[in-house]
Write an enzyme that holds these catalytic residues in place. Structure first.
Site, mmCIF file in Angstrom:
data_model
loop_
_atom_site.group_PDB
_atom_site.id
_atom_site.type_symbol
_atom_site.label_atom_id
_atom_site.label_comp_id
_atom_site.label_asym_id
_atom_site.label_seq_id
_atom_site.Cartn_x
_atom_site.Cartn_y
_atom_site.Cartn_z
ATOM 1 N N CYS A 2 0.821 -1.206 0.000
ATOM 2 C CA CYS A 2 0.000 0.000 0.000
ATOM 3 C C CYS A 2 0.852 1.253 0.000
ATOM 4 C CB CYS A 2 -0.900 0.019 1.241
ATOM 5 S SG CYS A 2 -1.870 -1.460 1.477
ATOM 6 N N ILE A 52 -4.140 -7.550 -0.619
ATOM 7 C CA ILE A 52 -3.350 -8.777 -0.564
ATOM 8 C C ILE A 52 -4.013 -9.824 0.341
ATOM 9 C CG2 ILE A 52 -1.114 -9.774 0.031
ATOM 10 C CD1 ILE A 52 -0.829 -7.844 -2.245
ATOM 11 N N GLY A 75 2.749 -2.814 4.290
ATOM 12 C CA GLY A 75 3.642 -3.934 4.511
ATOM 13 C C GLY A 75 2.898 -5.225 4.771
ATOM 14 N N SER A 358 11.557 -12.440 -4.003
ATOM 15 C CA SER A 358 12.835 -12.158 -4.653
ATOM 16 C C SER A 358 13.980 -12.401 -3.678
ATOM 17 C CB SER A 358 12.848 -10.715 -5.166
ATOM 18 O OG SER A 358 13.962 -10.473 -5.996
#
Length: 640
Positions: A2, A52, A75, A358
């Site tokens: 966000c 999410i 987060g 990642s």
């Protein structure tokens, strides 16, 4: 996840609602799914949501039961379910399934110390109406950004600087001390930004604003604490910790995937993901990179691991066409060409997934950069008296530049504190004085060694390898690696997650002795051994590439004219001598010396200056067409 903004009028006057709406309008790309606002007298909060978790119940700003505490949060908290159960046992009641609400109740239970219980990546602002107190906090590593500015009239914060620039009266002046440091590091070290009067809240810190007082405090100290154990203990433990970290980092109610480069870090994350579900992977390559490209290596790894793989090749022309908009998204100049690579691979992923995992952080934690091997090659100098060591450096000065052995003697004559400024080192102090038009000492500015020195002081008894990692962990990682990771993914409305930068992973990895981090002629030895059985041998032994961009070649050819024009048309004659920089460009073009990184730093700075200071180019924060397709597909699938 966000974007967040907030404004507190410190004069007790009502918050101007138009300011909050304008600030929030600058970060639509960070959250195209929803917007929310809360106003309480002198306080205003704004929020942009990228949904999410708990897709229907995650609206923010969010409040507690009696609406005395409000939060905006960016987060993910990976231990929120365990914390939620603990809080319910303490008598707290919940109305959503979100991690955001857990933070509110943690704050009710523990106050500002709530941050010490969070495992995840975060930047948030909490307004405590009863105390009339604003509480801001940022995660341990600086995965999520948080900027702020304040004076006697107000304090404001945001996920991106561009929001703060919408506040009437905010200066767009260049911070000259930040510019001086940028020329050394290729980014602006925290807590400064390139804007005078705007700061970053450092990682592992919180800020409290109450009345006339603004207090900033560190709440956690990252540290390497090696212990004596056989190497097998660390190899087995690292694999166990990574498996668990990848599992918790998967938590989402939306499609997810992973970035895949040629190296062991991202490949390990993909392999561990593949143990749990089918995986979509994404890679980017560049025309003119030469040799076996990142794409070819990644395709082979994807084939072996059995992922659904997509990649794209970017031309020099397209790179240049998109560059101004990407500098806009960065907020500050970051002269790392791979930052732009991250944008393109995020764009590729954005049509298909909302969350990507990642491999950022593995090098800093496990000792992955080749430069970390330098203390081993220079060990012979450690046995020399300081005077003799310095004498060799004086001799090296006489040797013509470029002659074999000169650099070795120069570096060997210095201690690690004198020679290592982090993974990127551009202009020396002497060279900066040749073309920069102000004297930092006369202006009372600190030197780059002042910035690095405070971190070296904290680990003065550690070995040189640990000192280098510690410095990178506190400077290079948040200032370059994580800054570009957040900005370039969020520009495409994609959330990046980094399982290596997990509190539990770090606390275990920090116990690995330096002799196990660098061993058998390689870097990240323990990590490579831990994932050896998961990956092809050539992947675990391959040197790091990391989405390489052929900047050196392009500045001689395809990008030469662009660089010459932007440098030559610079109006910053009071800041630096552009003729000196043009001379570097010509030397680079003719192959006299490789000045690519130095030239690129100036080019990116000038482009940033055009966009943010002169404002000769403007951009609108919006949802991309690819993200719109993704959201439409998710909506259709939900109701079919």
């Amino acid at each position: 996840m966000c974007g967040i903004v907030g404004f507190l009028n410190r004069r007790g006057q009502a918050c101007d609602t138009e300011i909050i709406h304008a600030m929030n309008g600058e970060i639509v790309h960070r959250g195209p799914d929803d917007a929310g606002y809360y106003f309480d007298g002198s306080l205003g909060l704004g929020f942009r949501r990228l949904a999410i978790i708990d897709l229907k119940g995650g609206h923010q700003p969010l409040t507690n039961e009696d609406e005395s505490i409000w939060i905006v949060f960016n987060g993910e908290i990976y231990n929120y379910k365990d914390l939620r159960d603990e809080l319910i046992a303490c008598g707290h009641s919940f109305k959503t399934e979100t991690d955001t609400e857990v933070i509110i109740h943690l704050y009710e239970e523990y106050g500002v110390e709530c941050v010490s219980k969070l495992r995840g990546m975060f930047a948030f602002g909490i307004w405590d109406g009863k105390k009339e107190q604003l509480f801001l906090a940022r995660d341990l590593f600086g995965i999520k950004p948080l900027y702020y500015t304040y004076n006697s009239d107000f304090l404001a914060f945001s996920s991106e600087i561009k929001s703060l620039l919408k506040i009437p009266g905010i200066s767009r002046e260049i911070d000259r001390e930040a510019f001086w440091n940028y020329l050394t590091f290729q980014y602006v070290p925290e807590p400064m930004t390139m804007f005078e009067g705007i700061w970053k809240l450092p990682p592992a810190h919180y800020l409290i604003a109450r009345g006339n007082e603004v207090v900033i405090k560190r709440y956690y100290q990252l540290a390497f604490t090696p212990i004596e154990q056989p190497v097998s203990y660390f190899v087995e433990g690292v694999l166990e910790q990574l498996r668990e970290s990848v599992r918790v980092h998967m938590n989402s109610d939306v499609p997810r995937g992973a970035f895949l480069s040629s190296g062991v870090d991202s490949s390990a994350i993909v392999a561990l993901l593949k143990e749990l579900e089918e995986v979509q992977t994404f890679t980017v390559g560049f025309e003119g990179a030469g040799g076996l490209s990142e794409i070819e290596y990644a395709r082979e790894t994807a084939r072996v691991l059995g992922t659904v793989h997509r990649d794209t090749v970017i031309s020099a022309k397209r790179y240049l066409e998109e560059l101004p908009r990407l500098v806009y998204h960065q907020d500050e100049p970051v002269a790392d060409p791979s930052a732009i690579a991250l944008y393109f691979v995020s764009e590729l992923a954005s049509e298909h997934v909302t969350v990507v995992l990642s491999g950022e952080g593995a090098d800093e934690i496990f000792g992955g950069y080749t430069i970390y091997r330098e203390p081993l090659s220079l060990r012979v100098f450690d046995y020399l008296p300081p005077s003799m060591r310095q004498g060799l450096g004086d001799v090296a000065q006489i040797i013509p530049e470029g002659m074999k052995g000169r650099s070795f003697l120069m570096r060997g004559s210095k201690t690690v504190e004198q020679r290592f400024f982090g993974n990127a080192f551009l202009f020396s102090e002497a060279e900066k004085r040749k073309f920069v038009k102000f004297d930092p000492e006369k202006l009372g500015y600190g030197r780059p060694t002042d910035l690095t020195g405070r971190y070296y002081q904290q680990v003065q008894d550690a070995d040189d390898v640990t000192k280098m990692q510690y410095l990178d962990l506190h400077t290079w990682l948040p200032g370059d690696i994580l800054m570009k990771a957040d900005k370039m993914t969020m520009a495409n409305s994609v959330e990046l997650r980094v399982p290596f930068l997990d509190r539990q992973v770090f606390e275990f990895a920090s116990k690995i002795p330096a002799a196990y981090r660098l061993a058998n002629g390689t870097t990240k030895y323990v990590l490579r051994e831990a994932v050896r059985k998961l990956l092809p041998k050539e992947v675990t032994e391959r040197k790091k590439l990391g989405f390489p961009v052929p900047t050196r070649k392009w500045l001689r050819d395809e990008h030469y004219q662009f660089a010459r024009e932007i440098i030559g048309s610079s109006t910053l004659d009071d800041l630096f001598d552009k003729d000196y920089v043009l001379h570097l460009l010509e030397e680079h073009r003719q192959g006299v010396r490789d000045h690519a990184r130095k030239i690129w730093a100036i080019v990116i700075f000038l482009l940033w200056h055009q966009i943010f200071v002169v404002q000769s180019q403007s951009f609108i924060s919006k949802e991309s067409e690819l993200v719109a397709k993704r959201r439409h597909r998710m909506f259709v699938e939900e109701f079919v």
